[in-house]
Design a protein around this motif. Structure first.
Motif, PDB file in Angstrom:
ATOM      1  N   UNK A  31       0.758  -1.307  -0.165  1.00  0.00           N
ATOM      2  CA  UNK A  31       0.065  -0.273  -0.018  1.00  0.00           C
ATOM      3  C   UNK A  31       0.861   1.279  -0.166  1.00  0.00           C
ATOM      4  N   UNK A  32       1.888   1.258   0.822  1.00  0.00           N
ATOM      5  CA  UNK A  32       2.948   2.362   0.843  1.00  0.00           C
ATOM      6  C   UNK A  32       3.343   2.672  -0.550  1.00  0.00           C
ATOM      7  N   UNK A  33       3.889   1.563  -1.100  1.00  0.00           N
ATOM      8  CA  UNK A  33       4.719   1.683  -2.486  1.00  0.00           C
ATOM      9  C   UNK A  33       3.726   2.199  -3.472  1.00  0.00           C
ATOM     10  N   UNK A 101       5.607  13.087 -20.725  1.00  0.00           N
ATOM     11  CA  UNK A 101       5.444  12.582 -19.356  1.00  0.00           C
ATOM     12  C   UNK A 101       5.278  10.904 -19.497  1.00  0.00           C
ATOM     13  N   UNK A 102       6.168  10.087 -18.857  1.00  0.00           N
ATOM     14  CA  UNK A 102       6.565   8.532 -18.807  1.00  0.00           C
ATOM     15  C   UNK A 102       5.027   8.100 -18.242  1.00  0.00           C
ATOM     16  N   UNK A 103       4.685   6.992 -18.776  1.00  0.00           N
ATOM     17  CA  UNK A 103       3.577   6.235 -18.278  1.00  0.00           C
ATOM     18  C   UNK A 103       4.027   5.213 -17.372  1.00  0.00           C
ATOM     19  N   UNK A 104       3.967   5.146 -16.178  1.00  0.00           N
ATOM     20  CA  UNK A 104       4.289   4.343 -15.257  1.00  0.00           C
ATOM     21  C   UNK A 104       3.662   2.866 -15.540  1.00  0.00           C
ATOM     22  N   UNK A 105       4.910   1.901 -15.367  1.00  0.00           N
ATOM     23  CA  UNK A 105       4.490   0.593 -15.715  1.00  0.00           C
ATOM     24  C   UNK A 105       4.688  -0.445 -14.599  1.00  0.00           C
ATOM     25  N   UNK A 106       5.417  -1.411 -14.535  1.00  0.00           N
ATOM     26  CA  UNK A 106       5.725  -2.537 -13.732  1.00  0.00           C
ATOM     27  C   UNK A 106       6.418  -1.890 -12.597  1.00  0.00           C
ATOM     28  N   UNK A 107       5.907  -2.598 -11.452  1.00  0.00           N
ATOM     29  CA  UNK A 107       6.600  -2.179 -10.068  1.00  0.00           C
ATOM     30  C   UNK A 107       7.364  -3.506  -9.428  1.00  0.00           C
ATOM     31  N   UNK A 108       8.395  -3.554  -9.272  1.00  0.00           N
ATOM     32  CA  UNK A 108       8.864  -4.681  -8.534  1.00  0.00           C
ATOM     33  C   UNK A 108       9.667  -4.269  -7.167  1.00  0.00           C
ATOM     34  N   UNK A 109       9.518  -4.955  -6.153  1.00  0.00           N
ATOM     35  CA  UNK A 109       9.929  -4.793  -4.809  1.00  0.00           C
ATOM     36  C   UNK A 109      10.825  -5.892  -4.284  1.00  0.00           C
ATOM     37  N   UNK A 114      12.924  -1.093  -4.338  1.00  0.00           N
ATOM     38  CA  UNK A 114      11.919  -1.252  -5.398  1.00  0.00           C
ATOM     39  C   UNK A 114      12.226  -0.430  -6.540  1.00  0.00           C
ATOM     40  N   UNK A 115      11.707  -0.674  -7.595  1.00  0.00           N
ATOM     41  CA  UNK A 115      11.828  -0.247  -8.794  1.00  0.00           C
ATOM     42  C   UNK A 115      10.618  -0.012  -9.600  1.00  0.00           C
ATOM     43  N   UNK A 116      10.244   1.217 -10.075  1.00  0.00           N
ATOM     44  CA  UNK A 116       9.052   1.360 -10.698  1.00  0.00           C
ATOM     45  C   UNK A 116       9.342   1.824 -12.451  1.00  0.00           C
ATOM     46  N   UNK A 117       9.078   1.275 -13.398  1.00  0.00           N
ATOM     47  CA  UNK A 117       9.541   1.348 -14.575  1.00  0.00           C
ATOM     48  C   UNK A 117       8.448   2.142 -15.639  1.00  0.00           C
ATOM     49  N   UNK A 118       8.896   2.814 -16.392  1.00  0.00           N
ATOM     50  CA  UNK A 118       8.116   3.554 -17.092  1.00  0.00           C
ATOM     51  C   UNK A 118       8.703   3.878 -18.521  1.00  0.00           C
ATOM     52  N   UNK A 119       7.951   4.281 -19.612  1.00  0.00           N
ATOM     53  CA  UNK A 119       8.352   4.631 -20.836  1.00  0.00           C
ATOM     54  C   UNK A 119       7.811   6.120 -21.254  1.00  0.00           C
ATOM     55  N   UNK A 120       8.686   6.586 -21.957  1.00  0.00           N
ATOM     56  CA  UNK A 120       8.428   7.970 -22.436  1.00  0.00           C
ATOM     57  C   UNK A 120       7.574   8.035 -23.648  1.00  0.00           C
ATOM     58  N   UNK A 121       6.491   8.791 -23.959  1.00  0.00           N
ATOM     59  CA  UNK A 121       5.642   8.729 -25.216  1.00  0.00           C
ATOM     60  C   UNK A 121       6.133   9.043 -26.293  1.00  0.00           C
ATOM     61  N   UNK A 122       7.393  10.096 -26.249  1.00  0.00           N
ATOM     62  CA  UNK A 122       7.946  10.715 -27.610  1.00  0.00           C
ATOM     63  C   UNK A 122       8.881   9.829 -28.360  1.00  0.00           C
ATOM     64  N   UNK A 123       9.899   9.505 -27.227  1.00  0.00           N
ATOM     65  CA  UNK A 123      10.988   8.624 -28.051  1.00  0.00           C
ATOM     66  C   UNK A 123      11.181   7.182 -27.471  1.00  0.00           C
ATOM     67  N   UNK A 124      10.202   6.818 -26.584  1.00  0.00           N
ATOM     68  CA  UNK A 124      10.200   5.499 -26.163  1.00  0.00           C
ATOM     69  C   UNK A 124      11.292   5.178 -25.282  1.00  0.00           C
ATOM     70  N   UNK A 130      14.021   4.398  -9.005  1.00  0.00           N
ATOM     71  CA  UNK A 130      14.814   3.339  -7.995  1.00  0.00           C
ATOM     72  C   UNK A 130      14.091   3.984  -6.618  1.00  0.00           C
ATOM     73  N   UNK A 131      13.592   3.102  -5.789  1.00  0.00           N
ATOM     74  CA  UNK A 131      13.040   3.732  -4.617  1.00  0.00           C
ATOM     75  C   UNK A 131      13.648   2.857  -3.354  1.00  0.00           C
ATOM     76  N   UNK A 132      13.614   3.371  -2.051  1.00  0.00           N
ATOM     77  CA  UNK A 132      13.821   2.541  -0.996  1.00  0.00           C
ATOM     78  C   UNK A 132      12.741   3.027   0.158  1.00  0.00           C
TER      79      UNK A 132
END
Length: 200
Positions: A31-33, A101-109, A114-124, A130-132
């Motif tokens: 939940x906090x993530x 603005x990147x679209x947030x995708x997969x979250x892994x902890x 933890x990491x939150x991956x994203x992709x930018x819409x213009x150049x991909x 990277x979080x802790x």
């Protein structure tokens, strides 16, 4: 159907709905993530930013100092981390203006990391936040941003290490203070309420 039976059926239905809602909403660290990812989304959508945003000033200060952090007090690390975060935000603002603005995708902890991956819409481009987790049951904060596998704070450390060794810590701090006090031409996002001098 008697009134007590109707009441019982209603209570059972309410309990089922509550249990379903609880099952859909993550609890504890998850939940906090999730709260942290929403903060990143709000930060990305904001027209101006209030430092430090979703960033962990102390952790970023320590990582940007690297081996030199042992020579500095907590106050100096936080001061330095604040300057580095402001510099990072300026770089990030240019990225958003250029790539969208990147679209947030997969979250892994794993544990407190933890990491939150994203992709930018213009150049991909692939952006990885990277979080802790700053403390047990505490908030998750961003300590580095990666673009196509290259971490910005790691890159800053390489630059800062060279300056500290050749010119000293105070020279580096003075340069960062001067850099973040100047508003770049065409800069769309800036610190909320900040009045910066026109410059390069």
């Amino acid at each position: 159907m008697t009134r007590p039976l109707v009441l019982l059926i209603g209570l059972l239905a309410l309990a089922a709905i509550t249990a379903y809602a609880d099952a859909q909403e993550p609890a504890g660290p998850a939940a906090s993530l999730m709260t942290a990812t929403r903060e990143i989304e709000r930060f990305n959508a904001a027209s101006c930013w209030t430092a430090p945003g979703p960033f962990d000033v102390t952790e970023i200060g320590q990582r940007a100092f690297g081996r030199h952090r042992h020579d500095r007090s907590k106050a100096e690390i936080d001061e330095f981390g604040g300057l580095v975060v402001r510099r990072l935000q300026r770089w990030y603002a240019r990225l958003l203006a250029r790539d969208g603005v990147p679209a947030l995708g997969a979250v892994a902890a794993t544990g407190v990391w933890a990491t939150v991956s994203a992709t930018t819409p213009v150049r991909g481009r692939t952006v990885v936040y990277r979080l802790h987790q700053t403390a047990p049951d505490g908030p998750w904060r961003v300590y580095d941003l990666e673009i196509n596998g290259r971490g910005r704070i790691r890159a800053y450390y390489t630059e800062f290490d060279r300056i500290i060794l050749s010119e000293g810590y105070r020279v580096l701090v003075s340069r960062l203070q001067a850099e973040v006090s100047i508003e770049a031409p065409g800069q769309e996002r800036r610190e909320c309420g900040a009045v910066a001098a026109r410059g390069r």
